[in-house]
Design an enzyme around this catalytic site. Structure first.
Site, PDB file in Angstrom:
ATOM      1  N   GLU A  73      -7.374   0.730  -4.315  1.00 29.03           N
ATOM      2  CA  GLU A  73      -7.356   0.689  -2.850  1.00 29.03           C
ATOM      3  C   GLU A  73      -8.681   0.236  -2.218  1.00 29.03           C
ATOM      4  O   GLU A  73      -8.670  -0.661  -1.372  1.00 29.03           O
ATOM      5  CB  GLU A  73      -6.893   2.044  -2.314  1.00 29.03           C
ATOM      6  N   ASP A 128       0.875  -1.167   0.000  1.00 28.80           N
ATOM      7  CA  ASP A 128       0.000   0.000   0.000  1.00 28.80           C
ATOM      8  C   ASP A 128       0.912   1.216   0.000  1.00 28.80           C
ATOM      9  O   ASP A 128       1.522   1.548   1.013  1.00 28.80           O
ATOM     10  CB  ASP A 128      -0.898  -0.021   1.249  1.00 28.80           C
ATOM     11  N   LYS A 142       2.698  11.426  -3.453  1.00 31.38           N
ATOM     12  CA  LYS A 142       1.670  10.734  -4.248  1.00 31.38           C
ATOM     13  C   LYS A 142       0.722  11.723  -4.936  1.00 31.38           C
ATOM     14  O   LYS A 142       0.144  11.417  -5.969  1.00 31.38           O
ATOM     15  CB  LYS A 142       0.890   9.814  -3.319  1.00 31.38           C
TER      16      LYS A 142
END
Lengths: 187, 604
Positions: free
Chosen positions: B173, B10, B72
């Site tokens: 996700e 993740d 990100k």
């Protein structure tokens, strides 16, 4: 061209129960997953997914059926008089919605967005009304599927081509209305 | 067996984790100190190799401009796509590279792309996994926000490559979280919504779980909405209340760090005091914040998730999935009690908080990895593409080829022909997004379709657009003569310039990165004032009589402040921005009254 009916093991029928399409897609997907082992053979089956989405939708199903049976039949792009009223009602509403959405995108504060709420509710109602007008028109076309099949059996694909033209218009309008509605919901 | 192992990662905005399936159970791996969360931070605070993870996170106060966090937010995006506000909020200098890519400019000698920085974080996770498992690891499943576009997914994949990892699958996700949720409930049938509010991104996916099928029905999101935004709102409140004026980068970093601590503490306590010892020279400050006061600050940000969620719900309903039985919360920001209250109020569902907010996505990634290496069976994952894919047509419109929320893998073909005699090729611009005009969507790049020379209309090339299980596009052209497919390269459409010009551009833009910014921020702030001021007048004319006197006075004062900031000769963008923010806040009640009035008009 891949025959999606055959791929899902279904009869080449215009009237298909969406549940039957779904069940068959699941069985085939499961079988594919069980036969593939790990990452060596990933579960990669765009055709199966394509078959499912095509056969589950009346307009796409009719188009696929026609493409299999009469690949050379010319497309019918005329708007039937029965759809004309709807057609002339749709464009102004869509136009109004687009203007509103553009103002909404420019608005960066809660207050300027709130100023648009009243109109947003108004056009949402208008779009919902349009969507309600599309439903019966589509049902009357899909209601002809058995007859279209019969005519096709006698090599007459003209009625099917005509119905496909109308269904495509309805599908496009419905998509445009739904898209605007979703954008309004997300306002 | 060792060779076969695939890890699940993740790669988060704030924190990253790595997991693996062991004996059928997914678990998150810990580093040497026992920590399972690795801050997604990289720092050049010290000379030599950059610091990554915890060490980098610790250095952000000492050396904020040399410490990169929340990278990100920038991966797979172009520099010209960034707003001045985003550049300012980054906290570290950003400049444009030769292809309009974003470069983090630590100093003129240290330039790094978001991919390179992400790669450093991924390499750290790889190392954590290797140490914990005591074996080399080279294959991974990586999660991305469901709403990531093609370019962001590809950039993530490239970052993994730089870190020495082969990406076996990119998964979304919220889908990963659903896997973690459903692994021990395979016999049940349920329709669930996963509300994933992380450090920097928000997604909502609706899934149907039945007979081992995990099928995503619809997904919607915002890749620039998360806990970072909440921290920023709190930090701005601190700065405004303490009347701090212009902030140094170090002060800003301190405010943000305190904001985060206060936010986290107020998820448990009813009131906390934020302390700023020796904040400016010898001056110390402190400030008390109650939970209701915090909630008032956070509400506008949390409210932004509502229309997105409603969109996903409406879209699922139009696909025949009207009833959602469970609402699963994941992502660190869902610890905030206000989020849970709001969700219950909006959707009438008691949020399911059975999943670990920080770990469930990594666990899901590990499960997917386990599925790929045969350690987990029975599950079939069926996901969708979040954005419509299309091409630009004549007249600058977008022609949708693959609609959003199509089940992946998916492919769709288009036939192209030569418009003039002896045309050798045709360039197609490939787009992603939902807007009608091509220019309003993301341009993924350009592909060139080759034609066999001949008279107009004689060439026929079938072009296939295929989105694979990673959600990544491949464009294939079929030669009608040989029937062979070959992959067409999707090229960046930006114009190439020579190296020297690039160097000059980069160094110039570093030099004036901050000067340029002030004027840009002023312009953006001015636009906002010009938007707000007339709206205030109009709104008051409409519903002014319904607004409480206190609010009216507040609006008047805030309006006057904006006007005077606008008229200042010095173009003080900080002052104008804070005046705008104050007016924005002062008009929240007015906005709510307007919305209510619009809805009550329905009944009459």
């Amino acid at each position: 061209m891949t025959n999606y009916f055959a791929l899902l093991g279904l009869p080449e029928a215009l009237s298909l129960d969406p549940e039957v399409v779904e069940t068959s897609w699941r069985e085939k997907s499961r079988a594919l997953a069980d036969s593939s082992s790990g990452s060596e053979a990933p579960l990669d089956h765009p055709d199966l997914n394509q078959a499912r989405s095509t056969l589950a939708d009346p307009a796409l199903r009719l188009a696929h059926w026609l493409a299999l049976r009469a690949p050379d039949s010319p497309a019918d792009r005329s708007i039937d008089p029965s759809l004309m009223d709807l057609f002339s009602a749709i464009s102004p509403v869509l136009e109004k919605t687009d203007k509103l959405l553009a103002s909404h995108r420019r608005a960066t504060t809660a207050l300027t967005r709130a100023m648009l709420t009243h109109e947003a509710i108004d056009v949402q109602l208008q779009i919902q009304e349009l969507l309600q007008r599309i439903q019966p028109l589509r049902s009357s076309l899909t209601g002809q599927f058995d007859d279209l099949e019969k005519a096709g059996g006698e090599d007459d694909f003209q009625p099917a081509t005509r119905a496909l033209g109308q269904l495509k218009f309805l599908k496009r309008w419905e998509e445009q209305c739904r898209e605007r509605l979703l954008s309004l919901i997300a306002c | 067996m060792n060779e076969e192992l695939i890890i699940g990662i993740d790669l988060g905005t704030t924190n990253s984790l790595v997991g693996v399936v062991d004996s059928g159970f997914p678990l998150v791996l810990a580093d040497r100190e026992g920590g399972r969360l690795t801050p997604s931070c990289v720092s050049w605070a010290t000379s030599g190799e950059p610091l990554v993870g915890k060490e980098a996170f610790r250095s952000r106060m000492i050396s904020p401009e040399r410490t990169v966090s929340s990278i990100k937010r920038f991966i797979g995006r172009t520099f010209s796509d960034l707003t001045a506000q985003e550049r300012e909020d980054a906290g570290f200098p950003l400049v444009a590279g030769r292809y309009d890519e974003i470069l983090v400019a630590i100093d003129p000698e240290t330039l790094a792309t978001p991919e390179e920085i992400s790669a450093l974080i991924l390499a750290r996770l790889k190392k954590i996994a290797e140490e914990a498992l005591e074996m080399p690891v080279s294959r991974a499943v990586i999660t991305v926000p469901a709403y990531f576009n093609n370019t962001q997914r590809e950039a993530t994949k490239r970052a993994a490559g730089l870190a020495g990892l082969t990406v076996e699958r990119i998964i979304n996700e919220p889908t990963a979280a659903a896997l973690a949720y459903g692994l021990d409930k395979l016999e049940e049938s349920a329709t669930v919504a996963v509300y994933d509010l992380g450090g920097g991104t928000f997604d909502l996916s609706i899934l149907q779980m039945r007979d081992g099928f995990f099928e995503v029905i619809s997904t919607a999101g915002d890749t620039r909405l998360g806990g970072d935004d909440l921290d920023r709102v709190i930090a701005r409140h601190f700065a405004a209340t303490l009347a701090l004026g212009e902030l140094s980068p170090g002060e800003e970093a301190t405010l943000l760090a305190r904001a985060r601590e206060v936010k986290e503490a107020l998820s448990i306590e009813d009131s906390v005091t934020a302390r700023f010892p020796f904040f400016r020279g010898s001056a110390s400050f402190e400030l008390e914040l109650s939970r209701p006061a915090l909630e008032k600050l956070l509400t506008p940000v949390i409210e932004r998730t509502r229309p997105i969620a409603r969109r996903a719900f409406a879209e699922a309903a139009s696909k025949g999935v009207a009833e959602v039985e469970r609402l699963i919360l994941v992502g660190g920001s869902t610890r905030i009690p206000l989020v849970r209250e709001k969700l219950q109020e909006w959707f009438g569902l008691v949020p399911d908080i059975s999943q670990h907010p920080d770990e469930s996505i990594a666990l899901g990634a590990a499960i997917q990895a386990g599925m790929l290496c045969g350690r987990v069976r029975q599950i079939i994952l069926v996901d969708v593409t979040p954005l419509s894919l299309g091409i630009e047509t004549f007249g600058g419109l977008m022609n949708v080829i693959i609609p959003r929320n199509s089940t992946i893998p998916v492919k769709a073909g288009e036939l192209f022909t030569n418009a003039v005699d002896h045309q050798e090729s045709m360039a197609i611009r490939v787009l992603q997004g939902e807007r009608e005009l091509a220019k309003d969507n993301w341009l993924l790049g350009e592909v060139t379709v080759p034609f066999t020379p001949g008279p107009k209309g004689s060439a026929r090339v079938g072009v296939q657009f295929a989105i694979g299980l990673d959600g990544i596009l491949e464009v294939l052209a079929r030669d009608t003569v040989t029937g062979e497919d070959h992959v067409l390269e999707i090229r960046n459409a930006a114009i190439d310039v020579d190296d020297e010009a690039v160097e000059r551009m980069v160094s110039e833009s570093i030099d004036c990165a901050f000067d340029d910014m002030n004027e840009r921020i002023w312009t953006e702030a001015k636009l906002k004032s010009e938007e707000l001021l007339p709206a205030v007048g109009e709104a008051l004319a409409l519903v002014g009589h319904l607004v409480p006197a206190d609010d009216l006075a507040g609006i008047e004062a805030a309006t006057a402040r904006v006007r005077s900031a606008l008229e200042s000769e010095s173009h003080d963008s900080t002052a104008l921005k804070s005046a705008n923010a104050a007016l924005d806040e002062a008009t929240q009640t007015l906005a709510a009254i307007l919305v209510e009035a619009a809805f009550s008009g329905l009944d009459s």
